[in-house]
Design a protein around this motif. Structure first.
Motif, PDB file in Angstrom:
ATOM      1  N   ASP A 158       0.826  -1.199   0.000  1.00  0.00           N
ATOM      2  CA  ASP A 158       0.000   0.000   0.000  1.00  0.00           C
ATOM      3  C   ASP A 158       0.864   1.254   0.000  1.00  0.00           C
ATOM      4  OD1 ASP A 158      -2.334  -1.429   0.014  1.00  0.00           O
ATOM      5  OD2 ASP A 158      -2.500  -1.482   2.190  1.00  0.00           O
ATOM      6  N   ARG A 159       1.979   1.234   0.758  1.00  0.00           N
ATOM      7  CA  ARG A 159       2.881   2.383   0.751  1.00  0.00           C
ATOM      8  C   ARG A 159       3.457   2.602  -0.634  1.00  0.00           C
ATOM      9  NH1 ARG A 159       4.715   0.603   5.896  1.00  0.00           N
ATOM     10  NH2 ARG A 159       6.496  -0.438   4.933  1.00  0.00           N
ATOM     11  N   THR A 160       3.806   1.498  -1.305  1.00  0.00           N
ATOM     12  CA  THR A 160       4.366   1.596  -2.644  1.00  0.00           C
ATOM     13  C   THR A 160       3.391   2.286  -3.584  1.00  0.00           C
ATOM     14  OG1 THR A 160       5.704  -0.369  -2.376  1.00  0.00           O
ATOM     15  CG2 THR A 160       5.165   0.252  -4.614  1.00  0.00           C
ATOM     16  N   ARG A 161       2.117   1.913  -3.532  1.00  0.00           N
ATOM     17  CA  ARG A 161       1.140   2.519  -4.426  1.00  0.00           C
ATOM     18  C   ARG A 161       0.955   3.998  -4.081  1.00  0.00           C
ATOM     19  NH1 ARG A 161      -1.911  -2.591  -3.135  1.00  0.00           N
ATOM     20  NH2 ARG A 161      -1.279  -4.030  -4.743  1.00  0.00           N
ATOM     21  N   THR A 162       0.955   4.323  -2.786  1.00  0.00           N
ATOM     22  CA  THR A 162       0.797   5.716  -2.382  1.00  0.00           C
ATOM     23  C   THR A 162       1.957   6.565  -2.885  1.00  0.00           C
ATOM     24  OG1 THR A 162      -0.426   5.036  -0.417  1.00  0.00           O
ATOM     25  CG2 THR A 162       0.509   7.248  -0.410  1.00  0.00           C
ATOM     26  N   GLU A 163       3.164   6.009  -2.838  1.00  0.00           N
ATOM     27  CA  GLU A 163       4.327   6.741  -3.321  1.00  0.00           C
ATOM     28  C   GLU A 163       4.263   6.963  -4.824  1.00  0.00           C
ATOM     29  OE1 GLU A 163       7.566   4.370  -2.104  1.00  0.00           O
ATOM     30  OE2 GLU A 163       7.348   4.807   0.019  1.00  0.00           O
ATOM     31  N   ALA A 164       3.784   5.953  -5.568  1.00  0.00           N
ATOM     32  CA  ALA A 164       3.809   6.028  -7.023  1.00  0.00           C
ATOM     33  C   ALA A 164       2.722   6.936  -7.578  1.00  0.00           C
ATOM     34  CB  ALA A 164       3.671   4.625  -7.622  1.00  0.00           C
ATOM     35  N   ALA A 165       1.555   6.989  -6.919  1.00  0.00           N
ATOM     36  CA  ALA A 165       0.397   7.657  -7.496  1.00  0.00           C
ATOM     37  C   ALA A 165       0.589   9.141  -7.770  1.00  0.00           C
ATOM     38  CB  ALA A 165      -0.821   7.436  -6.594  1.00  0.00           C
ATOM     39  N   PRO A 166       1.203   9.930  -6.865  1.00  0.00           N
ATOM     40  CA  PRO A 166       1.269  11.376  -7.114  1.00  0.00           C
ATOM     41  C   PRO A 166       2.049  11.772  -8.355  1.00  0.00           C
ATOM     42  CG  PRO A 166       1.684  10.880  -4.798  1.00  0.00           C
ATOM     43  CD  PRO A 166       1.710   9.579  -5.544  1.00  0.00           C
ATOM     44  N   VAL A 167       2.888  10.890  -8.887  1.00  0.00           N
ATOM     45  CA  VAL A 167       3.641  11.215 -10.093  1.00  0.00           C
ATOM     46  C   VAL A 167       2.689  11.557 -11.230  1.00  0.00           C
ATOM     47  CG1 VAL A 167       5.210  10.305 -11.847  1.00  0.00           C
ATOM     48  CG2 VAL A 167       5.616   9.813  -9.421  1.00  0.00           C
ATOM     49  N   TRP A 168       1.577  10.857 -11.294  1.00  0.00           N
ATOM     50  CA  TRP A 168       0.676  10.995 -12.430  1.00  0.00           C
ATOM     51  C   TRP A 168      -0.426  12.015 -12.115  1.00  0.00           C
ATOM     52  CZ3 TRP A 168       3.191   8.777 -16.162  1.00  0.00           C
ATOM     53  CH2 TRP A 168       4.054   7.720 -15.853  1.00  0.00           C
ATOM     54  N   ASP A 169      -0.004  13.244 -11.851  1.00  0.00           N
ATOM     55  CA  ASP A 169      -0.941  14.315 -11.551  1.00  0.00           C
ATOM     56  C   ASP A 169      -1.334  15.040 -12.840  1.00  0.00           C
ATOM     57  OD1 ASP A 169       1.327  15.758 -12.197  1.00  0.00           O
ATOM     58  OD2 ASP A 169       1.698  16.458 -10.155  1.00  0.00           O
ATOM     59  N   ALA A 170      -2.050  16.154 -12.718  1.00  0.00           N
ATOM     60  CA  ALA A 170      -2.544  16.866 -13.899  1.00  0.00           C
ATOM     61  C   ALA A 170      -1.406  17.364 -14.776  1.00  0.00           C
ATOM     62  CB  ALA A 170      -3.437  18.027 -13.457  1.00  0.00           C
ATOM     63  N   GLU A 171      -0.335  17.860 -14.146  1.00  0.00           N
ATOM     64  CA  GLU A 171       0.796  18.350 -14.926  1.00  0.00           C
ATOM     65  C   GLU A 171       1.447  17.210 -15.711  1.00  0.00           C
ATOM     66  OE1 GLU A 171       5.050  20.739 -14.296  1.00  0.00           O
ATOM     67  OE2 GLU A 171       3.860  20.111 -12.575  1.00  0.00           O
ATOM     68  N   MET A 172       1.613  16.060 -15.062  1.00  0.00           N
ATOM     69  CA  MET A 172       2.202  14.914 -15.739  1.00  0.00           C
ATOM     70  C   MET A 172       1.301  14.423 -16.857  1.00  0.00           C
ATOM     71  SD  MET A 172       4.787  12.915 -15.921  1.00  0.00           S
ATOM     72  CE  MET A 172       5.297  11.274 -16.431  1.00  0.00           C
ATOM     73  N   ALA A 173       0.003  14.428 -16.636  1.00  0.00           N
ATOM     74  CA  ALA A 173      -0.935  13.995 -17.667  1.00  0.00           C
ATOM     75  C   ALA A 173      -0.830  14.873 -18.912  1.00  0.00           C
ATOM     76  CB  ALA A 173      -2.365  14.013 -17.121  1.00  0.00           C
ATOM     77  N   ARG A 174      -0.673  16.185 -18.701  1.00  0.00           N
ATOM     78  CA  ARG A 174      -0.552  17.090 -19.846  1.00  0.00           C
ATOM     79  C   ARG A 174       0.743  16.849 -20.620  1.00  0.00           C
ATOM     80  NH1 ARG A 174      -2.663  20.817 -16.125  1.00  0.00           N
ATOM     81  NH2 ARG A 174      -0.560  21.537 -15.614  1.00  0.00           N
TER      82      ARG A 174
END
Length: 255
Positions: free
Chosen positions: A5-21
């Motif tokens: 669960d910690r691993t997923r929490t760490e990875a998720a913020p990378v793919w924010d709105a700025e990264m998506a753009r």
């Protein structure tokens, strides 16, 4: 909280709105027709008239043209920002998406094909999670169903003695650098962009790299058999010098 669960929490913020753009570059880079069209053609063939499920569907680079070509596609995606970007191209009826983790999230429906493209399985940062991803693919498939994984081959042979990093790409305004943690089988891809008059912009993506033989063992644990492996979507021969592979795994047919 469990380690996974910690691993997923760490990875998720990378793919924010700025990264998506920045990730979504229609018609260019990995979104160029010469990159997309062969993948869509091969996946259409492998679906054999059935429905497909994409793990980590992202902004719909593959799912949208696959659906437009007549293959019903559903997606699983952890990042809401990526799905919002997808929704500018296809609505929920065209490409339904369930928000969740590709290693555990279940989707209703009958699928003949599950696929995972462009190194995305490496975003799961532990071997246990990666095995669960294979098991989750198997849960969505019936006898004879296929799981397709596109993945790079770890480039450790290129590492000079005593160094833990190498440049994988460079062009005007951009440098890509991978650094390796051999003990934990991790790498971090550093994407550095330079804009005149501004500070460099750095995006770091952590991954767990996987050798082809290890991937095959994960598939075996989940009940799959390796059906084919090629160096690319066009079906080029996979050799010891190939930098990537498209591996097709299949569940046994019903007795």
């Amino acid at each position: 909280m469990a380690d996974t669960d910690r691993t997923r929490t760490e990875a998720a913020p990378v793919w924010d709105a700025e990264m998506a753009r920045s990730y979504d570059t229609p018609g260019e880079g990995m979104f160029a027709p010469e990159k997309v069209d062969p993948a869509v053609a091969r996946l259409t063939e492998l679906a054999e008239g059935g429905a497909a499920l994409e793990f980590a569907v992202g902004t719909g680079r593959i799912a949208v043209p696959l659906a437009e070509g007549g293959v019903p596609v559903t997606g699983i995606e952890l990042s809401v920002a990526m799905v919002e970007r997808l929704r500018t191209k296809a609505d929920e009826d065209t490409v339904p998406v369930v928000i969740g983790d590709m290693a555990t999230t279940r989707v209703a429906g009958d699928f003949s094909l599950v696929y995972l493209v462009y190194n995305t399985v490496s975003n799961l940062l532990t071997q246990a999670e990666q095995v669960e991803c294979f098991r989750n693919a198997a849960r969505h498939l019936g006898p004879g169903g296929r799981f397709v994984v596109e993945l790079g081959v770890p480039s450790l042979r290129r590492l000079p003695p005593g160094q833990d990093g190498l440049v994988f790409a460079h062009r005007d305004g951009y440098v890509g650098l991978d650094t390796f943690d051999l003990k934990h089988q991790h790498l971090v891809s550093h994407h550095i962009s330079f804009t005149k008059g501004r500070e460099p912009r750095v995006i770091r993506v952590k991954q767990r790299y996987i050798w082809p033989a290890e991937l095959d063992l994960m598939a075996h644990i989940a009940g799959f058999e390796l059906e084919s492996r090629h160096a690319d979507w066009q079906g080029s021969e996979f050799t010891g010098d190939s930098g990537s592979h498209v591996s097709v795994y299949r569940l046994p047919d019903a007795d």
